[in-house]
Motif scaffolding. Structure first.
Motif, PDB file in Angstrom:
ATOM      1  N   VAL A  55      24.421  16.390   1.975  1.00  0.00           N
ATOM      2  CA  VAL A  55      23.192  15.833   1.436  1.00  0.00           C
ATOM      3  C   VAL A  55      22.594  14.893   2.477  1.00  0.00           C
ATOM      4  N   VAL A  56      21.336  15.124   2.814  1.00  0.00           N
ATOM      5  CA  VAL A  56      20.654  14.285   3.789  1.00  0.00           C
ATOM      6  C   VAL A  56      19.761  13.323   3.031  1.00  0.00           C
ATOM      7  N   LEU A  57      20.037  12.067   3.154  1.00  0.00           N
ATOM      8  CA  LEU A  57      19.221  11.055   2.514  1.00  0.00           C
ATOM      9  C   LEU A  57      18.288  10.462   3.562  1.00  0.00           C
ATOM     10  N   TYR A  58      17.001  10.566   3.280  1.00  0.00           N
ATOM     11  CA  TYR A  58      16.027  10.011   4.204  1.00  0.00           C
ATOM     12  C   TYR A  58      15.848   8.533   3.892  1.00  0.00           C
ATOM     13  N   PRO A  59      15.803   7.704   4.901  1.00  0.00           N
ATOM     14  CA  PRO A  59      15.661   6.271   4.643  1.00  0.00           C
ATOM     15  C   PRO A  59      14.276   5.947   4.094  1.00  0.00           C
ATOM     16  N   LYS A  60      14.219   4.941   3.254  1.00  0.00           N
ATOM     17  CA  LYS A  60      12.940   4.512   2.710  1.00  0.00           C
ATOM     18  C   LYS A  60      12.119   3.906   3.843  1.00  0.00           C
ATOM     19  N   PRO A  61      10.817   4.138   3.828  1.00  0.00           N
ATOM     20  CA  PRO A  61      10.013   3.523   4.875  1.00  0.00           C
ATOM     21  C   PRO A  61      10.000   2.005   4.708  1.00  0.00           C
ATOM     22  N   ALA A  62       9.949   1.326   5.817  1.00  0.00           N
ATOM     23  CA  ALA A  62       9.946  -0.134   5.794  1.00  0.00           C
ATOM     24  C   ALA A  62       8.622  -0.617   5.228  1.00  0.00           C
ATOM     25  N   PRO A  63       8.612  -1.695   4.468  1.00  0.00           N
ATOM     26  CA  PRO A  63       7.345  -2.219   3.935  1.00  0.00           C
ATOM     27  C   PRO A  63       6.463  -2.693   5.087  1.00  0.00           C
ATOM     28  N   PRO A  64       5.160  -2.606   4.916  1.00  0.00           N
ATOM     29  CA  PRO A  64       4.274  -3.036   6.007  1.00  0.00           C
ATOM     30  C   PRO A  64       4.429  -4.531   6.282  1.00  0.00           C
ATOM     31  N   ARG A  65       4.310  -4.883   7.531  1.00  0.00           N
ATOM     32  CA  ARG A  65       4.460  -6.282   7.927  1.00  0.00           C
ATOM     33  C   ARG A  65       3.185  -7.042   7.598  1.00  0.00           C
TER      34      ARG A  65
END
Length: 73
Positions: A55-65
């Protein structure tokens, strides 16, 4: 002269006792003996396993700075 022989005999016994205690054990513990029933169940459970794709879990995108606030003085 007797003391020398007594001390030599005690030293020899200590050395022989140390060598005897360092010898590998020959006995097999009862849990290590082969069990045909257990081996058959183990083989069956290994055969029943199915290999699936990882299972490949894609990381959540980082919140905008946030932009740095500049205070006017």
């Amino acid at each position: 002269m007797k003391r020398f022989y007594v001390k030599s005999a005690i030293a020899a016994l200590v050395v022989l006792g140390g060598l005897a205690s360092a010898a590998p054990a020959i006995a097999v513990p009862p849990t290590a003996t082969p069990s045909p029933g257990y081996d058959a169940r183990l083989q069956a459970s290994r055969a029943a396993r199915t290999v699936s794709a990882p299972v490949v879990l894609y990381p959540k995108p980082a919140p905008p700075r946030r932009a740095k606030r500049i205070h006017a003085h």
